[in-house]
Motif scaffolding. Structure first.
Motif, PDB file in Angstrom:
ATOM      1  N   LEU A  56     -25.766 -21.363  -1.964  1.00  0.00           N
ATOM      2  CA  LEU A  56     -26.921 -20.955  -2.763  1.00  0.00           C
ATOM      3  C   LEU A  56     -27.555 -19.684  -2.214  1.00  0.00           C
ATOM      4  CD1 LEU A  56     -29.034 -21.417  -4.982  1.00  0.00           C
ATOM      5  CD2 LEU A  56     -30.214 -22.993  -3.411  1.00  0.00           C
ATOM      6  N   ALA A  57     -27.762 -19.621  -0.899  1.00  0.00           N
ATOM      7  CA  ALA A  57     -28.439 -18.463  -0.312  1.00  0.00           C
ATOM      8  C   ALA A  57     -27.617 -17.195  -0.520  1.00  0.00           C
ATOM      9  CB  ALA A  57     -28.685 -18.699   1.175  1.00  0.00           C
ATOM     10  N   TYR A  58     -26.297 -17.297  -0.329  1.00  0.00           N
ATOM     11  CA  TYR A  58     -25.476 -16.093  -0.501  1.00  0.00           C
ATOM     12  C   TYR A  58     -25.475 -15.645  -1.954  1.00  0.00           C
ATOM     13  CZ  TYR A  58     -21.815 -12.679  -0.601  1.00  0.00           C
ATOM     14  OH  TYR A  58     -21.144 -11.498  -0.807  1.00  0.00           O
ATOM     15  N   LEU A  59     -25.369 -16.591  -2.889  1.00  0.00           N
ATOM     16  CA  LEU A  59     -25.317 -16.183  -4.290  1.00  0.00           C
ATOM     17  C   LEU A  59     -26.642 -15.569  -4.727  1.00  0.00           C
ATOM     18  CD1 LEU A  59     -23.166 -16.173  -6.513  1.00  0.00           C
ATOM     19  CD2 LEU A  59     -24.412 -18.064  -7.561  1.00  0.00           C
ATOM     20  N   ARG A  60     -27.762 -16.096  -4.241  1.00  0.00           N
ATOM     21  CA  ARG A  60     -29.061 -15.461  -4.553  1.00  0.00           C
ATOM     22  C   ARG A  60     -29.064 -14.006  -4.088  1.00  0.00           C
ATOM     23  NH1 ARG A  60     -33.822 -17.887  -5.873  1.00  0.00           N
ATOM     24  NH2 ARG A  60     -33.913 -20.160  -6.058  1.00  0.00           N
ATOM     25  N   GLU A  61     -28.572 -13.778  -2.882  1.00  0.00           N
ATOM     26  CA  GLU A  61     -28.516 -12.418  -2.334  1.00  0.00           C
ATOM     27  C   GLU A  61     -27.619 -11.529  -3.188  1.00  0.00           C
ATOM     28  OE1 GLU A  61     -26.281 -10.492   1.516  1.00  0.00           O
ATOM     29  OE2 GLU A  61     -27.367 -12.377   1.836  1.00  0.00           O
ATOM     30  N   VAL A  63     -26.696 -11.951  -6.376  1.00  0.00           N
ATOM     31  CA  VAL A  63     -27.241 -11.756  -7.717  1.00  0.00           C
ATOM     32  C   VAL A  63     -28.394 -10.748  -7.692  1.00  0.00           C
ATOM     33  CG1 VAL A  63     -28.586 -12.904  -9.527  1.00  0.00           C
ATOM     34  CG2 VAL A  63     -26.435 -13.906  -8.725  1.00  0.00           C
ATOM     35  N   THR A  64     -29.209 -10.795  -6.670  1.00  0.00           N
ATOM     36  CA  THR A  64     -30.288  -9.802  -6.543  1.00  0.00           C
ATOM     37  C   THR A  64     -29.706  -8.398  -6.428  1.00  0.00           C
ATOM     38  OG1 THR A  64     -31.781 -11.388  -5.499  1.00  0.00           O
ATOM     39  CG2 THR A  64     -32.236  -9.055  -5.128  1.00  0.00           C
ATOM     40  N   TYR A  65     -28.659  -8.256  -5.635  1.00  0.00           N
ATOM     41  CA  TYR A  65     -28.006  -6.955  -5.504  1.00  0.00           C
ATOM     42  C   TYR A  65     -27.408  -6.522  -6.841  1.00  0.00           C
ATOM     43  CZ  TYR A  65     -24.923  -3.281  -3.759  1.00  0.00           C
ATOM     44  OH  TYR A  65     -24.301  -2.074  -3.559  1.00  0.00           O
ATOM     45  N   TRP A  66     -26.791  -7.454  -7.547  1.00  0.00           N
ATOM     46  CA  TRP A  66     -26.167  -7.160  -8.840  1.00  0.00           C
ATOM     47  C   TRP A  66     -27.215  -6.649  -9.833  1.00  0.00           C
ATOM     48  CZ3 TRP A  66     -22.957 -11.480 -11.771  1.00  0.00           C
ATOM     49  CH2 TRP A  66     -22.098 -10.873 -12.705  1.00  0.00           C
ATOM     50  N   ALA A  67     -28.367  -7.294  -9.840  1.00  0.00           N
ATOM     51  CA  ALA A  67     -29.401  -6.927 -10.807  1.00  0.00           C
ATOM     52  C   ALA A  67     -30.122  -5.634 -10.438  1.00  0.00           C
ATOM     53  CB  ALA A  67     -30.415  -8.062 -10.926  1.00  0.00           C
ATOM     54  N   GLU A  68     -30.300  -5.382  -9.150  1.00  0.00           N
ATOM     55  CA  GLU A  68     -31.196  -4.305  -8.740  1.00  0.00           C
ATOM     56  C   GLU A  68     -30.493  -3.079  -8.159  1.00  0.00           C
ATOM     57  OE1 GLU A  68     -34.112  -4.790  -9.731  1.00  0.00           O
ATOM     58  OE2 GLU A  68     -34.011  -6.954 -10.079  1.00  0.00           O
ATOM     59  N   GLU A  69     -29.296  -3.219  -7.604  1.00  0.00           N
ATOM     60  CA  GLU A  69     -28.686  -2.100  -6.883  1.00  0.00           C
ATOM     61  C   GLU A  69     -27.259  -1.757  -7.330  1.00  0.00           C
ATOM     62  OE1 GLU A  69     -29.364  -2.018  -2.557  1.00  0.00           O
ATOM     63  OE2 GLU A  69     -30.478  -3.904  -2.810  1.00  0.00           O
ATOM     64  N   PHE A  70     -26.526  -2.715  -7.826  1.00  0.00           N
ATOM     65  CA  PHE A  70     -25.121  -2.476  -8.151  1.00  0.00           C
ATOM     66  C   PHE A  70     -24.991  -1.396  -9.215  1.00  0.00           C
ATOM     67  CE2 PHE A  70     -21.302  -3.772 -10.722  1.00  0.00           C
ATOM     68  CZ  PHE A  70     -20.349  -3.405  -9.783  1.00  0.00           C
ATOM     69  N   ASP A  71     -24.131  -0.410  -8.949  1.00  0.00           N
ATOM     70  CA  ASP A  71     -23.954   0.744  -9.840  1.00  0.00           C
ATOM     71  C   ASP A  71     -22.635   0.584 -10.596  1.00  0.00           C
ATOM     72  OD1 ASP A  71     -23.745   3.193 -11.084  1.00  0.00           O
ATOM     73  OD2 ASP A  71     -24.178   4.385  -9.282  1.00  0.00           O
ATOM     74  N   TRP A  72     -22.687  -0.135 -11.720  1.00  0.00           N
ATOM     75  CA  TRP A  72     -21.463  -0.327 -12.488  1.00  0.00           C
ATOM     76  C   TRP A  72     -20.896   0.984 -13.026  1.00  0.00           C
ATOM     77  CZ3 TRP A  72     -17.225  -2.719 -13.202  1.00  0.00           C
ATOM     78  CH2 TRP A  72     -16.480  -2.526 -14.379  1.00  0.00           C
ATOM     79  N   PRO A  73     -21.695   1.897 -13.551  1.00  0.00           N
ATOM     80  CA  PRO A  73     -21.098   3.157 -14.025  1.00  0.00           C
ATOM     81  C   PRO A  73     -20.276   3.870 -12.956  1.00  0.00           C
ATOM     82  CG  PRO A  73     -23.317   2.943 -14.885  1.00  0.00           C
ATOM     83  CD  PRO A  73     -23.136   1.827 -13.898  1.00  0.00           C
ATOM     84  N   ALA A  74     -20.710   3.819 -11.698  1.00  0.00           N
ATOM     85  CA  ALA A  74     -19.940   4.454 -10.625  1.00  0.00           C
ATOM     86  C   ALA A  74     -18.612   3.732 -10.415  1.00  0.00           C
ATOM     87  CB  ALA A  74     -20.743   4.472  -9.332  1.00  0.00           C
ATOM     88  N   GLN A  75     -18.645   2.401 -10.468  1.00  0.00           N
ATOM     89  CA  GLN A  75     -17.397   1.642 -10.301  1.00  0.00           C
ATOM     90  C   GLN A  75     -16.470   1.850 -11.497  1.00  0.00           C
ATOM     91  OE1 GLN A  75     -16.803   0.239  -7.416  1.00  0.00           O
ATOM     92  NE2 GLN A  75     -18.863   0.815  -6.735  1.00  0.00           N
ATOM     93  N   GLU A  76     -17.035   1.909 -12.683  1.00  0.00           N
ATOM     94  CA  GLU A  76     -16.241   2.146 -13.881  1.00  0.00           C
ATOM     95  C   GLU A  76     -15.575   3.514 -13.811  1.00  0.00           C
ATOM     96  OE1 GLU A  76     -17.001   0.783 -18.373  1.00  0.00           O
ATOM     97  OE2 GLU A  76     -18.394   2.350 -17.706  1.00  0.00           O
ATOM     98  N   ALA A  77     -16.308   4.508 -13.299  1.00  0.00           N
ATOM     99  CA  ALA A  77     -15.740   5.847 -13.156  1.00  0.00           C
ATOM    100  C   ALA A  77     -14.623   5.862 -12.114  1.00  0.00           C
ATOM    101  CB  ALA A  77     -16.836   6.838 -12.764  1.00  0.00           C
ATOM    102  N   ALA A  78     -14.770   5.089 -11.044  1.00  0.00           N
ATOM    103  CA  ALA A  78     -13.720   5.023 -10.024  1.00  0.00           C
ATOM    104  C   ALA A  78     -12.450   4.414 -10.604  1.00  0.00           C
ATOM    105  CB  ALA A  78     -14.205   4.220  -8.825  1.00  0.00           C
ATOM    106  N   LEU A  79     -12.591   3.343 -11.379  1.00  0.00           N
ATOM    107  CA  LEU A  79     -11.421   2.725 -12.009  1.00  0.00           C
ATOM    108  C   LEU A  79     -10.789   3.657 -13.038  1.00  0.00           C
ATOM    109  CD1 LEU A  79     -12.754  -0.915 -12.518  1.00  0.00           C
ATOM    110  CD2 LEU A  79     -11.066  -0.157 -10.839  1.00  0.00           C
TER     111      LEU A  79
END
Length: 400
Positions: A56-61, A63-79
């Motif tokens: 639970l603790a790891y997934l909360r961490e 998910v918070t990163y996913w919502a607030e910091e994860f840069d999908w456009p950058a990853q999409e551009a890398a792929l």
């Protein structure tokens, strides 16, 4: 000077592949973040950690990163830097990476790489440049491959079958057709997890085209003969597989029997989807219980976000249901095409050599020093080294 190693052209008898570039609408990312921020969390016993499933603790961490910091456009551009295409094969639009050998100094071997679950072409995204341009990575340029990495139907950016899901035998047939579309008469095949099954059936059903096949596992152990024929280490392998299934195989039982039930929640909740996938990334990798020893948060979430945006968790699970119906006569066939196995130390249930020789013409079996179930992503240099060494004797056969 003319090209000493001209690349085959796509067959004019088939539809022409079209370049593919994924573009995620901003609204899809806004919806994802809103869902993540609205996650309703379950309780968990104190200090349960990973003992009951995803921590639970790891997934909360995460998910918070996913919502607030994860840069999908950058990853999409890398792929997007990988050469990606789509083409109709067998009535389905198939997405694939097709990367050509760079500056080869000998015969170029076409190689089709098949992924497993829970992933997609993502599994091989790190290893593609190591295989196409070995000279730029400290290896022999003569070991260059033309690399083809398709997304299986119902995974990633390939079409989802609208009727009955396809089993590994059918997907192997699609890959043979795809290689024909791309102009490759003979080629090598490699894979792991579900991709190991697909590669196996490519070798079984198309031995005139597959010059050699490499696998990182031999699948879940199943034996249909006389138990008296088995060596002691094979008995232990079967018993170990059964014990692993009882302790760790609940996910597969769900996929095989009632995948649609799980698909509702996993398609609706990104946190639930992450929990379903992340627990497997941790359990099946050579990470010593620390998932971020094998993957960064960005790498984990790139894989999970691919599933979320393509809405393919349900269709990917249904392939287990299809494979569960494969007849024992198919499962017990021996691969006579030259076969190589790289058994990584952190993989699920590691088969003994006696078993590998029983199920295949195993001409090379190695045990690399590091890596797990997702070895091409966890240890791309080691995995590339294994493929170069195994396929080296078969290059001339593919070129003839």
């Amino acid at each position: 000077m003319p090209d000493a190693h001209p690349h085959p052209e796509p067959s004019p008898a088939h539809p022409r592949p079209e370049p593919f570039l994924a573009r995620t609408a901003p609204e899809a990312l806004h919806d994802l973040r809103a869902r993540l921020r609205a996650t309703r969390w379950p309780d968990a016993p104190e200090d349960a950690g990973w003992s009951l499933g995803t921590d639970l603790a790891y997934l909360r961490e995460l998910v918070t990163y996913w919502a607030e910091e994860f840069d999908w456009p950058a990853q999409e551009a890398a792929l997007a830097r990988l050469p990606r295409f789509r083409v109709p094969v067998g009535g389905l639009g198939i997405h694939y990476v097709h990367a050509r050998a760079v500056a080869p100094t000998g015969p170029v071997l076409p190689l089709v790489l098949s992924h497993g679950w829970p992933d997609s072409f993502w599994r091989y995204s790190k290893v593609v440049p190591l295989l196409t341009d070995p000279g730029a990575h400290g290896a022999d340029p003569a070991d260059a491959f033309d690399v083809v990495v398709p997304d299986m139907p119902g995974y990633g950016y390939s079409d989802r079958p609208t009727g009955a899901p396809l089993d590994s035998i059918a997907v192997a047939g699609l890959w043979a057709e795809l290689m024909d579309v791309l102009g490759y008469e003979r080629f090598g095949a490699a894979g792991g997890d579900v991709g190991s099954h697909v590669s196996r059936y490519l070798a079984l059903d198309h031995p005139d085209r597959v010059v050699a096949v490499h696998r990182t596992d031999a699948g879940v152990p199943r034996f249909f003969g006389d138990p008296a024929e088995l060596a002691p280490e094979e008995h232990a392998w079967l018993e170990g597989g059964a014990a692993w299934g009882a302790a760790e195989g609940a996910y597969a039982a769900m996929h095989r029997t009632k995948p649609q039930t799980a698909a509702f929640g996993l398609t609706d909740s990104p946190a639930g989807l992450a929990a379903w996938i992340v627990e497997k990334l941790r359990s099946w990798s050579d990470c010593g219980g620390d998932i971020e020893r094998s993957y960064t948060k960005d790498e984990i979430l790139t894989n999970v976000t691919l599933y979320w945006l393509t809405e393919t968790i349900g269709s990917s699970m249904r392939m287990y249901h299809a494979n569960a119906a494969i007849a024992p006569a198919q499962l017990s066939r021996r691969v006579e095409v030259p076969s190589g196995f790289s058994i990584f130390p952190g993989d699920l249930v590691r088969p003994p050599r006696a078993w590998l020789h029983r199920v295949a013409n195993a001409v090379r079996v190695t045990e690399p020093e590091r890596g797990g179930h997702f070895a091409p992503f966890e240890e791309p240099e080691l995995y590339a080294r294994e493929l170069r060494a195994f396929f080296r004797p078969y290059r001339a056969a593919a070129a003839s």
